[in-house]
Design an enzyme around this catalytic site. Structure first.
Site, mmCIF file in Angstrom:
data_model
loop_
_atom_site.group_PDB
_atom_site.id
_atom_site.type_symbol
_atom_site.label_atom_id
_atom_site.label_comp_id
_atom_site.label_asym_id
_atom_site.label_seq_id
_atom_site.Cartn_x
_atom_site.Cartn_y
_atom_site.Cartn_z
ATOM 1 C CE LYS A 35 -0.369 -0.169 5.047
ATOM 2 N NZ LYS A 35 -1.257 -0.508 6.187
ATOM 3 C CE1 TYR A 256 15.001 31.067 6.447
ATOM 4 C CE2 TYR A 256 15.087 28.738 5.869
ATOM 5 C CZ TYR A 256 14.992 30.070 5.497
ATOM 6 O OH TYR A 256 14.867 30.396 4.178
#
Ligand SMILES: *Cc1c(COP(=O)(O)O)cnc(C)c1O
Length: 367
Positions: A35, A256
């Site tokens: 899946k 950041y």
């Protein structure tokens, strides 16, 4: 030159893991769960290595069509069953086996016109509280299915909530065994963790096992020694290169938010891999990473396209060095995806499935 990021799929690892799981499964047959596009690896890429499975389990109808288009004639199981009535037409046409977990799916079957009766997997909710009939309504659902001319064979199924955790599977196994004691038919219960941890119990192995994550080389119950513990091999490598170097003096910050501040002179390698490639943004300073096969750590916040690694103790590494975010490095060193996942507060499943479409994927020439 293209951006140096690259994912690699290792068919030999998939074969090895499948053989390992088959060994654990004893006489039980093995579904290879594919899946979510084979947990992010790509159904078409894993198909050849997983031909040795006894069946393929998935849940998107287009994925079922893809495995049939690849020439797979063996069993295909829809793990969530039909979503609407016309899905059953595809089941009839492609010979798909399907899960039945609710009354509405039985209603659809009762109205379905087919020449070839279907094999269905009747699912019991033994405590996961996601899909399935509660134990006290299971027998009635079974009797309804049994009476339908559209139904051929009924396999009894459940799914464990804590196979990889402290609670284990015994409480659900007991519920399942009690509620199915005198019902005929094959049984299937175990996912990867249940098979590997509790598969020595015949009741857990039953007739079919359904390993997914372990096929791809991750064992979520052992994040720190995932690769060695169950003798699994990583089927996916995510690799890139150092594309720039920085020298951070004490007090300098990286990236950041300035979440990393150097306390000592620090050699910083900038790597062409970020969260837009599928690397988890929540992996903070200290997440393990391999540079030229040697273990070090990330520094600061992961950006969209880049992250930083600490090369202070790896003086031989610099611009151009190979960086292994997870999987296998050139010299044979390995980094378990589960370790990276843990540093980001998630599981290997999510990282595999989140590999971004912009990352080129190649097949390892290792077999
Ligand atoms: C995904 C899934 C599995 C495989 O689980 P893993 O933890 O990846 O081994 C097995 N059974 C069902 C019903 C599933 O949805």
């Amino acid at each position: 030159m293209p951006r140096p990021i690259q994912a690699t799929i290792h068919p030999s690892a998939l074969r090895h893991n499948l053989a390992r799981l088959r060994q654990a499964a004893g006489d039980a047959r093995v579904w290879g769960i594919v899946k979510a596009n084979a947990y992010g690896h790509g159904i078409e890429r894993v198909f050849d290595a997983l031909r040795g499975a006894d069946g393929l389990g998935l849940l998107d109808l287009d994925e079922a069509e893809r495995v049939r288009a690849l020439g797979w004639r063996g069993p295909v199981l829809l793990l969530e069953g039909a979503f609407e009535a016309r899905d059953l037409e595809l089941c009839s046409r492609l010979g798909l086996w399907h899960t039945v977990h609710c009354d509405e799916q039985i209603d659809m079957l009762a109205l379905h016109k087919t020449h070839a009766p279907h094999r269905v997997f009747l699912k019991m909710n033994t405590g996961m509280n996601r899909l399935g009939f509660p134990p006290h309504r299971f027998r009635a659902a079974w009797a309804r299915l049994e009476a339908l001319p559209q139904v051929d064979e009924i396999t009894l199924m459940t799914h464990f909530s804590d196979a990889d955790g402290d609670r284990g599977v015994a409480h659900q196994l007991r519920v399942f065994e009690e509620a199915t004691r005198d019902l005929p038919g094959e049984r299937t219960l175990a996912n990867s963790a249940a098979l590997l941890r509790f598969g020595s119990e015949a009741g857990v192995r039953a007739d079919w096992v359904r390993p997914g994550i372990a096929v791809y080389g991750s064992s979520p119950d052992h994040p720190t020694h995932a690769l060695g513990h169950w003798d699994l091999q990583p089927a996916m490598t995510l690799a890139s290169r150092v594309i720039a170097m920085q020298q951070a003096a004490p007090g300098d910050t990286v990236g950041y938010g300035s979440t990393f501040r150097a306390e000592v002179p620090t050699r910083v390698g900038i790597v062409a891999c970020g969260y837009a490639d599928g690397y988890p943004r929540h992996a903070g300073t200290g997440t393990p990473v391999l540079v030229d096969g040697q273990r070090t750590r990330t520094l600061g916040r992961v950006s969209m396209d880049m992250l930083a690694v600490d090369l202070t103790d790896l003086p031989g590494c610099g611009t151009g060095s190979e960086v292994t975010l997870w999987g296998r490095a050139a010299g044979g060193a390995q980094l378990a995806i589960d370790e990276v996942a843990r540093a980001a507060g998630t599981v290997g499943y999510e990282l595999m499935c989140a590999l971004a479409p912009r990352v080129p994927v190649s097949m390892a020439a290792d077999d």
